[in-house]
Design a protein around this motif. Sequence first.
Motif, mmCIF file in Angstrom:
data_model
loop_
_atom_site.group_PDB
_atom_site.id
_atom_site.type_symbol
_atom_site.label_atom_id
_atom_site.label_comp_id
_atom_site.label_asym_id
_atom_site.label_seq_id
_atom_site.Cartn_x
_atom_site.Cartn_y
_atom_site.Cartn_z
ATOM 1 N N PHE A 1 3.373 0.610 3.077
ATOM 2 C CA PHE A 1 3.282 -0.176 4.042
ATOM 3 C C PHE A 1 2.994 -1.492 3.141
ATOM 4 C CE2 PHE A 1 3.129 1.727 7.492
ATOM 5 C CZ PHE A 1 2.053 3.924 7.747
ATOM 6 N N TYR B 1 -8.173 -11.419 0.293
ATOM 7 C CA TYR B 1 -7.907 -10.428 1.107
ATOM 8 C C TYR B 1 -9.272 -10.418 1.535
ATOM 9 C CZ TYR B 1 -12.048 -10.340 -2.297
ATOM 10 O OH TYR B 1 -13.109 -10.698 -2.742
ATOM 11 N N THR B 2 -9.697 -11.617 2.027
ATOM 12 C CA THR B 2 -11.287 -11.248 2.973
ATOM 13 C C THR B 2 -10.366 -11.386 4.138
ATOM 14 O OG1 THR B 2 -11.538 -13.611 2.372
ATOM 15 C CG2 THR B 2 -13.056 -11.467 1.049
ATOM 16 N N PHE C 1 -4.075 0.595 -2.044
ATOM 17 C CA PHE C 1 -3.838 -0.786 -2.253
ATOM 18 C C PHE C 1 -2.852 -0.473 -3.839
ATOM 19 C CE2 PHE C 1 -3.628 -4.616 -2.486
ATOM 20 C CZ PHE C 1 -4.260 -5.665 -3.945
ATOM 21 N N GLN D 1 0.965 5.438 1.041
ATOM 22 C CA GLN D 1 -0.472 6.105 1.548
ATOM 23 C C GLN D 1 0.311 7.304 2.308
ATOM 24 O OE1 GLN D 1 -0.239 5.691 6.400
ATOM 25 N NE2 GLN D 1 -2.385 6.139 6.287
ATOM 26 N N LEU E 1 4.423 7.340 2.487
ATOM 27 C CA LEU E 1 4.734 5.645 3.771
ATOM 28 C C LEU E 1 4.330 4.631 2.847
ATOM 29 C CD1 LEU E 1 2.970 6.547 6.550
ATOM 30 C CD2 LEU E 1 5.610 6.375 6.353
ATOM 31 N N GLN F 1 -5.654 -8.350 7.171
ATOM 32 C CA GLN F 1 -4.803 -8.133 6.774
ATOM 33 C C GLN F 1 -3.363 -7.509 8.055
ATOM 34 O OE1 GLN F 1 -4.033 -6.077 3.309
ATOM 35 N NE2 GLN F 1 -5.903 -7.156 2.428
ATOM 36 N N GLY G 1 -3.361 -2.768 -7.940
ATOM 37 C CA GLY G 1 -3.992 -1.681 -7.560
ATOM 38 C C GLY G 1 -3.504 -0.520 -8.735
ATOM 39 N N ASN G 2 -3.993 0.275 -7.716
ATOM 40 C CA ASN G 2 -3.367 1.718 -8.238
ATOM 41 C C ASN G 2 -1.894 1.872 -8.714
ATOM 42 O OD1 ASN G 2 -6.221 2.566 -8.352
ATOM 43 N ND2 ASN G 2 -5.867 3.378 -6.115
ATOM 44 N N PHE H 1 -0.752 -5.389 9.359
ATOM 45 C CA PHE H 1 0.256 -3.944 8.862
ATOM 46 C C PHE H 1 2.000 -4.401 9.109
ATOM 47 C CE2 PHE H 1 -2.064 -2.155 5.475
ATOM 48 C CZ PHE H 1 -3.168 -2.401 5.340
ATOM 49 N N TYR I 1 0.904 -1.247 0.074
ATOM 50 C CA TYR I 1 0.352 -0.070 0.206
ATOM 51 C C TYR I 1 0.917 1.483 0.461
ATOM 52 C CZ TYR I 1 -3.310 -2.840 1.064
ATOM 53 O OH TYR I 1 -4.714 -3.838 1.559
ATOM 54 N N ASP J 1 -2.551 12.993 0.461
ATOM 55 C CA ASP J 1 -3.316 13.857 -0.600
ATOM 56 C C ASP J 1 -4.334 12.658 -0.383
ATOM 57 O OD1 ASP J 1 -2.239 14.476 -3.162
ATOM 58 O OD2 ASP J 1 -1.663 13.052 -1.591
ATOM 59 N N GLN J 2 -3.539 11.550 -0.977
ATOM 60 C CA GLN J 2 -4.869 10.435 -1.327
ATOM 61 C C GLN J 2 -5.221 9.430 -0.475
ATOM 62 O OE1 GLN J 2 -5.493 9.537 -5.094
ATOM 63 N NE2 GLN J 2 -4.632 11.716 -5.008
ATOM 64 N N GLY J 3 -4.624 9.386 0.244
ATOM 65 C CA GLY J 3 -4.794 8.320 1.759
ATOM 66 C C GLY J 3 -3.918 7.088 1.553
ATOM 67 N N LEU J 4 -4.147 5.900 1.725
ATOM 68 C CA LEU J 4 -3.701 4.556 2.175
ATOM 69 C C LEU J 4 -4.344 3.481 0.648
ATOM 70 C CD1 LEU J 4 -2.153 2.295 4.165
ATOM 71 C CD2 LEU J 4 -4.415 2.071 4.495
#
Lengths: 113, 111
Positions: free
Chosen positions: A90, A98-99, A45, A37, A88, A102, A58-59, A104, A35, A40-43
């Motif tokens: 992580f 993913y279910t 994936f 973090q 940051l 998780q 993800g992104n 960190f 991830y 401006d974009q938060g956390l």
Amino acid sequence: DSGVTQTPKHLITATGQRVTLRCSPRSGDLSVYWYQQSLDQGLQFLIQYYNGEERAKGNILERFSAQQFPDLHSELNLSSLELGDSALYFCASSVVGYTDTQYFGPGTRLTVL
Amino acid sequence: TQLLEQSPQFLSIQEGENLTVYCNSSSVFSSLQWYRQEPGEGPVLLVTVVTGGEVKKLKRLTFQFGDARKDSSLHITAAQPGDTGLYLCGSQIQGAQKLVFGQGTRLTINP
């Protein structure tokens, strides 16, 4: 202590450079997640590996890549670094997918100057 | 566009007060998780809610999952300075093969 370790804790580098971040999952966990973090974009994936194979994306930028090794540790490679990559990073791990819960790691703070 | 919207973004209150923070989505949650993150550390899972209408308590923290599974709230009673941190909600949105997170609520409890 989550049992997930990440190195290094801090990394300062210059634009255009390449860095490698390392993650060791909890004992017994087969999945590793990365991830990013930022303020401006938060956390966000980036990518998931399960037992050495890429499972979900993800992104994640094309300048970034990751892999998971036979001993299940994972590395995130960031190349052609830009100022906006400062964030940051992580790593998390879970038993299977993913279910599952998780856990960190403490993160790597990357600063690109 | 954030799939999960958290509010408020920032909250600063005095020790002993009560507070509620919210997590909302236009999509249905398969399940929803609340995490707390302290400076210099990774997020730590507080609770997972799965069933619509579910209420879970963790000491002074009460977590509620909306009946339609599109929203959740975290209520803290008699807040203490140790509650200070970034509170994140995360969810596996139905159909998405990943966890998505809200922007977080940055909570400061002043002594």
